[in-house]
Write an enzyme that holds these catalytic residues in place. Structure first.
Site, mmCIF file in Angstrom:
data_model
loop_
_atom_site.group_PDB
_atom_site.id
_atom_site.type_symbol
_atom_site.label_atom_id
_atom_site.label_comp_id
_atom_site.label_asym_id
_atom_site.label_seq_id
_atom_site.Cartn_x
_atom_site.Cartn_y
_atom_site.Cartn_z
ATOM 1 C CD GLU A 43 -3.357 -6.132 -5.410
ATOM 2 O OE1 GLU A 43 -4.192 -6.475 -4.558
ATOM 3 O OE2 GLU A 43 -2.182 -5.837 -5.120
ATOM 4 C CE LYS A 132 -1.810 -8.645 0.530
ATOM 5 N NZ LYS A 132 -3.063 -8.133 -0.092
#
Length: 215
Positions: A43, A132
Site C-alpha cells: 500500500e 480497517k
C-alpha cells in the site's frame, strides 16, 4: 488476477505493507524488495511524494506478481486518480462513501477505516470488502475477538502498531490480514537502501503469519 483472486491472495499471505516515505524515488525499490520477501500486497500512501507515479511504475514493474494499492485515500477524486494510475485496492483511514463508490465503479477492492462497532458495521454495509480498524494500537487484538462475536460476517484488518510481536495475536483474534507500516518498512533499512535486508524482514513477517495460523 480478478478482484476475488487478489483479495484471496491478500488474505492468504496475511500481510499488507504500508509504505510512507518522503523520498518518492524509493517507492518502487521498496515494493520490489517486499515482494521478493513474500509480501505480495503493498500500500503506497497518498501522503508520500510522487505516490501516483510510484503506483503507476510499481504496477508496470510488478504487475501480475504483486497487488499494488493506494493508502490514505480521503476522497473520490483521489480514489479515481489512484485507480487510473493502476491501483488494485484503496485504503482509507476513515469511512467515506465517495471512496467506496469509486472503487465499486472500477471493480476494485476497498478497505475503509473505522474505529467503533457502529462505524465498522456502517462501513461493511456501505460496501467495504474489508474494514480497517484504525488505529488498532488503541484497541488491541481482544477488540477483534469481541467484534467477531456479534459481527462474524465482517472481515477486519488492523493497522497501527502491528509488528512481529503482536501480528499472530491479531490473526488469531479474527483479523483476515494485518497492515504493517514502519515495523516492516524499516526507516533505517530504507535509509541505507539495503533492499536485501528489507526482503529478509518481509520474509520474517510471512513466516510469522504461517506460524500463527498453524497454532
Amino acid at each position: 488476477m480478478t478482484k476475488g483472486e487478489q483479495l484471496r491472495l491478500m488474505e492468504e499471505t496475511g500481510v499488507v505493507a504500508v509504505i510512507r516515505t518522503q523520498d518518492g524515488g524509493e517507492l518502487v525499490s521498496i515494493c520490489e524488495a517486499l515482494v521478493a520477501g513474500g509480501v505480495l500486497a503493498v500500500e503506497i500512501t497518498m501522503t508520500s511524494p510522487g505516490a501516483l507515479e510510484a503506483i503507476y511504475q510499481a504496477s508496470k514493474v510488478l504487475g501480475g506478481k504483486a497487488i499494488i494499492g493506494a493508502g490514505s485515500v480521503l476522497d473520490g477524486e483521489t480514489a479515481r486518480a489512484a485507480l487510473l494510475a493502476g491501483a488494485d485496492f484503496l485504503v482509507s483511514p476513515v469511512l467515506r462513501q465517495d471512496v467506496i463508490t469509486m472503487a465499486k465503479r472500477y471493480g476494485k477492492i476497498v478497505i475503509p477505516g473505522a474505529f467503533s462497532p457502529t462505524e465498522i458495521l456502517s462501513a461493511w454495509e456501505a460496501g467495504a470488502d474489508v474494514v480497517k480498524v484504525f488505529p488498532a494500537t488503541k484497541l488491541g487484538p481482544e477488540f477483534f475477538k469481541d467484534i467477531r462475536g456479534p459481527l462474524p460476517q465482517v472481515k477486519l484488518t488492523p493497522t497501527g502498531g502491528v509488528n512481529l510481536g503482536n501480528l499472530g495475536q491479531f490473526l488469531q483474534a479474527g483479523a483476515v490480514f494485518v497492515g504493517v507500516g514502519s515495523a516492516l518498512v524499516n526507516r533505517d533499512i530504507v535509509a541505507r537502501r539495503d533492499w536485501a535486508a528489507l526482503s529478509v524482514l518481509a520474509a520474517q513477517y510471512i513466516a510469522a503469519v504461517k506460524q500463527a495460523r498453524a497454532v
